[in-house]
Design a protein around this motif. Structure first.
Motif, short mmCIF file in Angstrom:
data_model
loop_
_atom_site.label_atom_id
_atom_site.label_comp_id
_atom_site.label_asym_id
_atom_site.label_seq_id
_atom_site.Cartn_x
_atom_site.Cartn_y
_atom_site.Cartn_z
N LYS A 1 29.38 20.86 58.27
CA LYS A 1 28.08 20.20 58.18
C LYS A 1 27.06 20.91 57.32
N THR A 2 27.43 22.06 56.75
CA THR A 2 26.46 22.84 55.96
C THR A 2 27.08 23.24 54.63
N ASN A 3 26.30 23.96 53.83
CA ASN A 3 26.81 24.44 52.54
C ASN A 3 27.45 25.82 52.65
N LEU A 4 27.61 26.35 53.87
CA LEU A 4 28.19 27.68 54.03
C LEU A 4 29.66 27.73 53.59
N SER A 5 30.35 26.61 53.64
CA SER A 5 31.75 26.59 53.22
C SER A 5 31.89 26.82 51.71
N ALA A 6 30.80 26.67 50.97
CA ALA A 6 30.83 26.86 49.52
C ALA A 6 30.42 28.28 49.11
N LEU A 7 30.13 29.15 50.08
CA LEU A 7 29.74 30.52 49.74
C LEU A 7 30.87 31.24 49.01
N THR A 8 30.49 32.12 48.12
CA THR A 8 31.43 33.01 47.44
C THR A 8 30.84 34.41 47.49
N THR A 9 31.66 35.42 47.27
CA THR A 9 31.16 36.79 47.20
C THR A 9 30.12 36.86 46.08
N GLY A 10 28.97 37.45 46.40
CA GLY A 10 27.88 37.54 45.43
C GLY A 10 26.83 36.46 45.58
N LEU B 1 2.81 31.03 63.52
CA LEU B 1 3.79 30.04 63.08
C LEU B 1 3.35 29.57 61.69
N ASP B 2 3.70 30.35 60.66
CA ASP B 2 3.21 30.07 59.31
C ASP B 2 3.91 28.89 58.65
N GLY B 3 5.11 28.56 59.07
CA GLY B 3 5.81 27.41 58.51
C GLY B 3 5.70 26.25 59.47
N HIS B 4 6.83 25.85 60.06
CA HIS B 4 6.83 24.85 61.13
C HIS B 4 7.97 25.21 62.08
N ILE B 5 8.11 24.48 63.18
CA ILE B 5 9.15 24.79 64.15
C ILE B 5 10.51 24.44 63.56
N VAL B 6 11.35 25.46 63.41
CA VAL B 6 12.68 25.31 62.82
C VAL B 6 13.69 25.83 63.83
N GLN B 7 14.70 25.02 64.12
CA GLN B 7 15.70 25.41 65.11
C GLN B 7 16.86 26.19 64.52
N GLY B 8 17.10 26.04 63.23
CA GLY B 8 18.27 26.67 62.63
C GLY B 8 19.52 25.82 62.83
N HIS B 9 19.31 24.54 63.17
CA HIS B 9 20.41 23.59 63.37
C HIS B 9 20.37 22.59 62.23
N VAL B 10 21.22 22.79 61.24
CA VAL B 10 21.21 21.95 60.04
C VAL B 10 21.69 20.55 60.41
N ASP B 11 20.94 19.53 59.95
CA ASP B 11 21.29 18.14 60.23
C ASP B 11 22.31 17.59 59.25
N GLN B 12 22.19 17.96 57.99
CA GLN B 12 23.11 17.49 56.97
C GLN B 12 22.83 18.23 55.66
N THR B 13 23.72 18.03 54.71
CA THR B 13 23.49 18.61 53.39
C THR B 13 22.87 17.55 52.48
N ALA B 14 22.37 18.01 51.35
CA ALA B 14 21.81 17.13 50.32
C ALA B 14 22.18 17.72 48.97
N ILE B 15 21.94 16.95 47.92
CA ILE B 15 22.25 17.39 46.56
C ILE B 15 20.97 17.43 45.75
N CYS B 16 20.77 18.51 45.02
CA CYS B 16 19.64 18.61 44.11
C CYS B 16 19.90 17.67 42.93
N THR B 17 19.00 16.72 42.73
CA THR B 17 19.21 15.72 41.66
C THR B 17 18.27 15.90 40.48
N ALA B 18 17.19 16.66 40.66
CA ALA B 18 16.27 16.88 39.54
C ALA B 18 15.42 18.11 39.79
N ILE B 19 15.12 18.82 38.72
CA ILE B 19 14.23 19.98 38.76
C ILE B 19 13.28 19.83 37.57
N SER B 20 11.98 19.93 37.84
CA SER B 20 11.03 19.86 36.73
C SER B 20 9.95 20.92 36.93
#
Length: 195
Positions: free
Chosen positions: A68-77, A92-111
């Motif tokens: 369910k996460t991107n950890l399977s794609a990790l490589t050394t380095g 609480l400088d960010g927001h309440i985060v459980q550390g339970h990933v719901d799903q992955t997504a794909i980066c489609t654009a960077i500007s």
């Protein structure tokens, strides 16, 4: 429980498959402060410290987590975003985060936007997760604000500090990232579904 404020970047030094599990060893500056059985978020995934050796520590990701996460794609380095669990009484400088990933997504654009960056991500809407404009989202463990919310995509704006101190600076179009949707939004959505 986490806040989505990344403490530091760690580097994967070793990956060992153990049946259906993956033992991940990370080099991090705060390793000497860790204890066995402590929770650390890795790209937003809460994992338990199982061993410590010098400036490295090891965590284990089970098959469910790898699926369910991107950890399977990790490589050394690979560089990962790290955050230790929140201390009771801290801001609480960010927001309440459980550390339970719901799903992955794909980066489609960077500007680039005159000193900041916009990243757009696409995700599978059939899993029924939602974003809302100006709502909170966690991307690879980073607490961010949603802009341009759509049924299957959203964008975030990244300031130079976040770009320099997280693994956002390694993202390219096609990079797979972890998403944790806002926990309050998930509860509201569930309650309205039951009503």
């Amino acid at each position: 429980m986490f806040t989505g404020i990344i403490e530091e970047l760690g580097t994967v030094t070793s990956l060992v498959t153990n049946k259906g599990n993956l033992d991940i060893t990370i080099r991090a500056n705060f390793t000497s402060e860790l204890k066995i059985d402590q929770s650390v978020a890795h790209n937003g995934v809460c994992l338990t410290v199982v061993s410590i050796h010098g400036d490295t520590y090891t965590v284990t990701a089970i098959k469910e987590t790898l699926d369910k996460t991107n950890l399977s794609a990790l490589t050394t380095g690979t560089v990962v975003n790290l955050e230790r669990g929140m201390k009771l009484g801290d801001r609480l400088d960010g927001h309440i985060v459980q550390g339970h990933v719901d799903q992955t997504a794909i980066c489609t654009a960077i500007s680039e936007a005159d000193g900041s960056w916009y990243f757009t991500f696409s995700y599978d809407p059939t899993l029924h997760n939602i974003t809302i404009e100006k709502g909170s989202i966690t991307v690879n463990g980073v607490s961010l604000t949603v802009v341009n919310s759509k049924k299957d995509s959203f964008s975030v704006a990244i300031i130079p500090f976040t770009y320099a101190h997280t693994n956002f600076n390694t993202f390219k179009e096609g990079t797979v990232i972890n998403l944790e949707f806002d926990v309050i939004g998930k509860y509201v959505k569930r309650i309205t579904e039951l009503a």
